[in-house]
Design an enzyme around this catalytic site. Structure first.
Site, PDB file in Angstrom:
ATOM      1  N   TYR A  18      28.053 -23.134  -3.147  1.00  0.00           N
ATOM      2  CA  TYR A  18      27.983 -22.503  -4.306  1.00  0.00           C
ATOM      3  C   TYR A  18      28.021 -20.918  -3.937  1.00  0.00           C
ATOM      4  CZ  TYR A  18      27.488 -20.089  -8.808  1.00  0.00           C
ATOM      5  OH  TYR A  18      27.721 -18.489 -10.133  1.00  0.00           O
ATOM      6  N   HIS A  22      31.524 -17.945  -3.957  1.00  0.00           N
ATOM      7  CA  HIS A  22      31.136 -16.704  -4.719  1.00  0.00           C
ATOM      8  C   HIS A  22      31.421 -15.692  -3.490  1.00  0.00           C
ATOM      9  CE1 HIS A  22      30.251 -18.876  -7.936  1.00  0.00           C
ATOM     10  NE2 HIS A  22      30.336 -17.741  -8.607  1.00  0.00           N
ATOM     11  N   TYR A  41      30.417  -6.862 -13.421  1.00  0.00           N
ATOM     12  CA  TYR A  41      29.775  -8.047 -12.861  1.00  0.00           C
ATOM     13  C   TYR A  41      28.455  -8.078 -11.697  1.00  0.00           C
ATOM     14  CZ  TYR A  41      30.402 -13.276 -13.938  1.00  0.00           C
ATOM     15  OH  TYR A  41      30.564 -14.186 -14.597  1.00  0.00           O
ATOM     16  N   TRP A  76      39.355 -22.290 -11.756  1.00  0.00           N
ATOM     17  CA  TRP A  76      38.418 -21.392 -11.437  1.00  0.00           C
ATOM     18  C   TRP A  76      37.276 -22.280 -12.312  1.00  0.00           C
ATOM     19  CZ3 TRP A  76      36.350 -19.121  -7.063  1.00  0.00           C
ATOM     20  CH2 TRP A  76      34.432 -18.580  -7.630  1.00  0.00           C
TER      21      TRP A  76
END
Length: 106
Positions: A18, A22, A41, A76
């Protein structure tokens, strides 16, 4: 500008992957987020899988709907769904329930 914070849980056995995903978010995904009103964000991930998301937006529902309308978001979300616990059939972006802000110091 509304501040939005949400929690999700990443599966322990997928945390490293993960993080790697990212570290290389697709440019098309980054552009779509910006274009649909997702500002400032950030995602924060604890070693036990607790994921905290934070963003600023004029209208969270409109920002989510804008992303929903993009093809890149569908791709995504499909790729990211297996990384999460307790989605109960929802996509990760559907499981983002904002927390209630109780204090803010500007």
């Amino acid at each position: 500008m509304r501040r939005v914070c949400f929690l999700l849980r990443v599966r322990q056995d997928r945390i490293d992957e993960y993080r790697a995903r990212h570290a290389a978010v697709w440019p098309e995904m980054r552009e779509a987020l910006s274009a649909t009103g997702w500002h400032n964000y950030s995602l924060f991930l604890r070693d036990d899988g607790l994921l905290i998301g934070y963003l600023e937006t004029d209208d969270f529902e409109a920002a989510k709907a804008g992303m929903e309308a993009t093809g890149v978001n569908a791709r995504w979300q499909a790729e990211m769904a297996p990384f999460f616990e307790s989605l109960d059939g929802s996509r990760p972006d559907e499981a983002m329930t904002p927390l209630t802000e109780v204090f803010h110091l500007d």
